[in-house]
Scaffold this active site. Structure first.
Site, PDB file in Angstrom:
ATOM      1  N   CYS A   1       0.842  -1.209   0.000  1.00 56.02           N
ATOM      2  CA  CYS A   1       0.000   0.000   0.000  1.00 56.02           C
ATOM      3  C   CYS A   1       0.870   1.250   0.000  1.00 56.02           C
ATOM      4  O   CYS A   1       1.799   1.381   0.805  1.00 56.02           O
ATOM      5  CB  CYS A   1      -0.921  -0.012   1.223  1.00 56.02           C
TER       6      CYS A   1
ATOM      7  N   CYS B   1      14.242  34.173  23.963  1.00 53.90           N
ATOM      8  CA  CYS B   1      14.819  33.821  25.264  1.00 53.90           C
ATOM      9  C   CYS B   1      15.907  34.812  25.663  1.00 53.90           C
ATOM     10  O   CYS B   1      16.560  34.629  26.682  1.00 53.90           O
ATOM     11  CB  CYS B   1      15.396  32.403  25.229  1.00 53.90           C
TER      12      CYS B   1
ATOM     13  N   CYS C   1      24.872  34.369  16.123  1.00 57.45           N
ATOM     14  CA  CYS C   1      25.158  34.656  14.714  1.00 57.45           C
ATOM     15  C   CYS C   1      24.425  33.644  13.849  1.00 57.45           C
ATOM     16  O   CYS C   1      24.582  32.434  14.027  1.00 57.45           O
ATOM     17  CB  CYS C   1      26.670  34.583  14.465  1.00 57.45           C
TER      18      CYS C   1
ATOM     19  N   CYS D   1      65.753  12.011  34.161  1.00 53.35           N
ATOM     20  CA  CYS D   1      64.571  11.180  33.845  1.00 53.35           C
ATOM     21  C   CYS D   1      63.675  11.778  32.765  1.00 53.35           C
ATOM     22  O   CYS D   1      62.715  11.139  32.342  1.00 53.35           O
ATOM     23  CB  CYS D   1      63.765  10.905  35.107  1.00 53.35           C
TER      24      CYS D   1
ATOM     25  N   CYS E   1      64.893  29.887  43.913  1.00 52.22           N
ATOM     26  CA  CYS E   1      66.247  29.350  43.836  1.00 52.22           C
ATOM     27  C   CYS E   1      66.462  28.564  42.544  1.00 52.22           C
ATOM     28  O   CYS E   1      65.551  27.912  42.041  1.00 52.22           O
ATOM     29  CB  CYS E   1      66.472  28.455  45.056  1.00 52.22           C
TER      30      CYS E   1
END
Length: 414
Positions: A9, A72, A77, A120, A130
């Site tokens: 249909c 609101c 933009c 490290c 310092c």
């Protein structure tokens, strides 16, 4: 576009059939989808991007500006759906927002404010004065912040523990390594970005505070002031207009700092002209904001009508007009790419003709607006007669002849 669920249909299921057969929840869902498909398929309508807002906005083509305001009260933009940002273009706004959230800024901060431990390689932030640095456990390597050499090698022969002459002399000879050069560049870049971002954020914060003050004024303060001064609220609209101007000017001023950040460093004349226009607009806004905030409070705290309230009306209406004039000049200059700076200013100085053209182009209308605004609000009309006024050279405000200093900007009359 609903169809009969029978595959053979092709009959459409329209709104009339939904209304007659569907349950109430399904009717509401269908109506919501119908509205959403209409809005999203229509090139002239968009959903308001404000959080929690369910309004859609229709855009009127040919209005000349992409800034729109939803019911609101949120302004955005139409082109990029970011918050309203005139006079800055969408590309600049996009770059600025990306920069504010980019991880590259974190990397810049690390480069500018930390150095890798020589042992490290973990980044170390120097949190004391310092130069003797001790890496965090388990490394605990002790080194010099200046030259990254072992602290054990620093003594009298290198100029003492607190003066690494070995590094200083090498630096003067240009012998320090590429990582140190990159760190210096990152530090300068970070300081420049911080300068513009802090002022951008400060004006955003000030605008939010002004919006809150405006709402408080409209909710109860205006009514209280009307009772104290025995004047109808319709005669106090000049205060609302001043606060609306403050809110708009804070928004414009905020985005001028993003504009200034991306203004090419080598275009000295344009930068000088931009900073002059921005400074004039900012100082005018500060005078208006202080008058609307601090001086208004005096009349809100009064217990009876004040004799000088009409003088306050004239001053606030005049400052509103003058500030509007300043910001119209600033917006126009930025939207035209600071074209008022001609070729003759390529050596880093702004020509007087360019400055007067941009700032003085509306001085006459600014004066007329200040006068008409004051009289319209119910204040003194003594500034209407040109023979009894003098116009301020700095802000174009029309002052009574008896005034020794400008009532808008306090400039002394010569």
């Amino acid at each position: 576009m609903l169809r009969c669920p029978d595959p053979s249909c092709a009959a459409a299921v329209g709104q009339d059939m939904i209304n007659s057969l569907a349950a109430d929840d399904d009717k509401e869902k269908y109506g919501r989808y119908l509205r959403r498909s209409y809005i999203e398929d229509n090139r002239k309508t968009k959903w308001c991007p404000a959080p929690g807002c369910e309004y859609a906005v229709e855009f009127v083509m040919g209005s000349g500006s992409y800034d729109v305001n939803c019911n609101c009260s949120y302004g955005f933009c139409w082109n990029c759906t970011e918050e309203a940002h005139r006079p800055v273009d969408c590309a600049t706004v996009s770059k600025w927002i990306l920069k504010n959230s980019a991880e590259s800024e974190n990397m810049n901060w690390i480069l500018a404010n930390s150095k890798p431990c020589p042992k490290c390689k973990r980044p170390i932030e120097k949190n004391q004065g310092c130069m003797h640095i001790t890496c965090t456990p388990p490394c605990k390597f002790e080194f010099c912040w200046l030259c990254l050499g072992p602290w054990s090698e620093h003594g009298e022969r290198t100029g003492g523990f607190y003066a690494c002459n070995r590094y200083e002399s090498a630096r003067q000879e240009g012998a320090y390594d590429e990582s140190e050069r990159r760190r210096e560049m990152a530090k300068n870049s970070l300081e420049r970005y911080t300068h513009y971002y802090e002022r951008w954020a400060a004006n955003q914060s000030s605008r939010q505070k002004a919006l809150g003050d405006l709402q408080s004024l409209q909710n109860d303060k205006l009514e209280r002031l009307s009772d104290i001064q025995s004047q109808p609220e319709s005669q106090l609209k000049f205060i609302v207009e001043a606060w609306l101007q403050i809110v708009e000017c804070r928004r414009v001023l905020k985005w001028t700092y993003a504009y200034g950040f991306y203004l090419p460093e080598h275009e000295h004349a344009k930068r000088q002209f931009f900073e002059y226009l921005q400074g004039e607009a900012e100082s005018g806004l500060e005078r208006l904001h202080q008058c609307a905030e601090k001086e208004l409070q005096i009349y809100l705290d009064a217990e009876s009508p004040s004799k000088d309230f009409n003088d306050f009306r004239t001053k606030l209406a005049g400052l509103t007009s003058v500030t509007r004039n300043y910001f119209e000049n600033l917006v126009r200059a930025l939207e035209t790419g600071l074209n008022d700076v001609g070729p003759s200013t390529s050596h880093g100085t702004c020509s007087k003709s360019a400055t007067s053209k941009s700032l003085g182009g509306k001085s006459k209308s600014g004066k007329n607006r200040a006068s008409s605004s004051s009289s319209k609000s119910g204040g003194s009309t003594r500034g209407v007669d040109d023979s009894n006024i003098w116009t301020c050279d700095q802000c174009t405000y029309a002052n009574p002849k008896s005034a020794r200093a400008c009532q808008a900007c306090d400039r002394q009359h010569r």
